[in-house]
Design a protein around this motif. Structure first.
Motif, PDB file in Angstrom:
ATOM      1  N   GLY A 198       0.832  -1.204   0.000  1.00 30.99           N
ATOM      2  CA  GLY A 198       0.000   0.000   0.000  1.00 30.99           C
ATOM      3  C   GLY A 198       0.865   1.253   0.000  1.00 30.99           C
ATOM      4  N   HIS A 257      -7.946   1.220   5.691  1.00 29.35           N
ATOM      5  CA  HIS A 257      -8.580   0.656   6.899  1.00 29.35           C
ATOM      6  C   HIS A 257     -10.078   0.424   6.712  1.00 29.35           C
ATOM      7  N   LYS A 266      -4.299  -5.600   5.351  1.00 29.34           N
ATOM      8  CA  LYS A 266      -5.063  -5.379   6.584  1.00 29.34           C
ATOM      9  C   LYS A 266      -6.233  -6.369   6.604  1.00 29.34           C
TER      10      LYS A 266
END
Ligand code: PMP
Length: 418
Positions: free
Chosen positions: A115, A216, A247
């Motif tokens: 990322g 997120h 994540k």
């Protein structure tokens, strides 16, 4: 005589605060995990309830993902040994890109090594001499670094202050500079949301392009786990969405998705894509399996459990008088349970002591101290997982209950002895 660049190393080694923390076994960083970052993780020879990982859906460590990673490594090897451009593209990379574009309803997607390199590559490729990047002061470091690498100007506005964003947009749009607005949708330290409705409206009004970082939020929020832009029904108003597989999706690698012509441009212009080895097959095999689960009925159930767990922990900590922010409220009055809870600490040393106390009581959390956060804003960060059980959460609340008592009746210095 020139200065010695290594002088700063010695200054760091003798940095008194760090030495003090180390001497008291309070340094909360580089803790060694002895297994996958599951709801309970072996650390320092003991099981700890893990609130320090972004494994929100609990997919990292899931045997289906491990097996998908294994199969991908068997088929494509353990390394692609090169960059996507020359020799690092496998069918798996293309399948993952197709899966991402399809998931987000976009024309195309591009997979990066992480990322971090996604933001670096996208921003530095699009923003050139004389252009402007406007970012929120709480944006992730990869946005800031991407903007620094780009040859344009970086201007930050105070966290979530839309009036400040508008002022910067008004000024920038009075020139012929290209403008990129880049914001996180869920802020990684605060756990709050960007005001995506306002950001999108302002970007459109002033002719800026908008990149949102859904790191997120992907797999966690929004319909089908598509993130916050989709939750706000604003996906069409956002030019580019990026995220990470590392994540909620349980893999590794990063991605950006948007219009085909922009993605195609990035494929041959993003230096952080072209000049580094591609994401290895194992991480992408896991990511593909993670996407499939995140988009299934099981993914929906996991999102619900995650929201319930977060709400439960938020209420319990608030009842113990920890100053945890309430869940952000969406325009329609619905609470959005981002899975990140911020527990402010009075100062850096107390934050480190709180961390150690919890660790010794079988609970692992993250700590942010200066300079990661501004002075006076030390905090613990708790990341909830869908796979935390009621019993795990009870253990966490029990540890915080004793901690709360200690913080009020005894000086913080006693915490570690506890
Ligand atoms: N953006 C945000 C908001 C993040 O929190 C992170 C990871 N901490 C990243 C990007 C980078 O993702 P990765 O870890 O895959 O490099």
């Amino acid at each position: 005589m020139s200065g010695d660049l290594f002088a700063k190393v010695r200054a760091y080694e003798s940095y008194a605060f760090r030495q003090e923390l180390e001497a008291q076994h309070l340094l909360p960083y580089f803790r060694v995990a002895e297994g996958p970052p599951t709801a309970v993780t072996m650390m320092g020879g003991a099981p700890r309830v893990n609130l320090g990982s972004s494994n929100y859906l609990g997919l990292s460590g899931d045997s289906r993902l491990t097996s998908a990673a294994h199969q991908a490594a068997l088929r494509y090897g353990t390394s692609v040994n090169g960059s996507r451009l020359m020799n690092g593209t496998t069918e798996l990379h293309l399948r993952v890109e197709e899966a991402v574009a399809n998931w987000f309803g976009e024309e195309d997607a591009l997979v990066f090594g992480t990322g971090y390199t996604t933001n670096l590559g996208v921003i530095s490729a699009l923003v050139g001499d004389g252009d402007v990047v406007l970012c929120d002061a709480a944006d992730h470091g990869s946005i800031v670094d991407g903007a620094r690498l780009a040859r344009g100007r970086l201007l930050a506005f105070r966290h979530n202050r839309m009036d400040r964003l508008e002022t910067l947009l008004r000024r920038a749009s009075s020139t012929d500079a290209g403008i990129l607005v880049a914001v996180d949708t869920v802020y990684s330290m605060q756990g709050d949301l960007s005001d995506i409705v306002a950001v999108t409206g302002l970007s459109r009004r002033y002719g800026a392009r908008l990149l949102v970082d859904e790191a997120h939020a992907v797999g966690v929020l929004g319909p089908d786990g598509q993130g916050v832009a989709a939750l706000a029904r604003l996906a069409d108003g956002v030019d580019l969405r990026m995220g990470t597989f590392s994540k909620a999706l349980g893999g590794s690698g990063g991605f950006v998705t948007g219009p085909a012509d922009v993605i195609d441009f990035l494929r041959v212009q993003a230096r952080a894509f072209m000049f580094t080895a591609a994401a290895p097959a194992s991480g992408l095999g896991a990511a593909l399996a993670g996407i499939e689960i995140a988009r299934s009925a099981e993914g929906e159930e996991r999102r619900e459990r995650l929201a319930t767990n977060t709400a439960r922990l938020r209420v319990a900590l608030t009842e113990l008088d920890f100053d945890v922010a309430p869940a952000p409220v969406w325009e329609n009055g619905i609470e959005v349970q981002t899975p990140i809870l911020r527990v402010p600490a009075p100062d850096d040393v107390t934050a480190a002591r709180m961390w150690r106390f919890l660790y010794d009581h079988g609970v692992y959390v993250n700590v942010a101290l200066y300079p990661a956060v501004p002075r006076g804003q030390a905090q613990l960060r708790l990341c909830v997982m869908a796979t935390h059980t009621a019993e795990h959460l009870e253990r966490v609340v029990d540890a915080f209950t004793v901690l709360a008592r200690k913080l009020t009746v005894r000086p913080a210095a006693d915490l570690v002895a506890g």
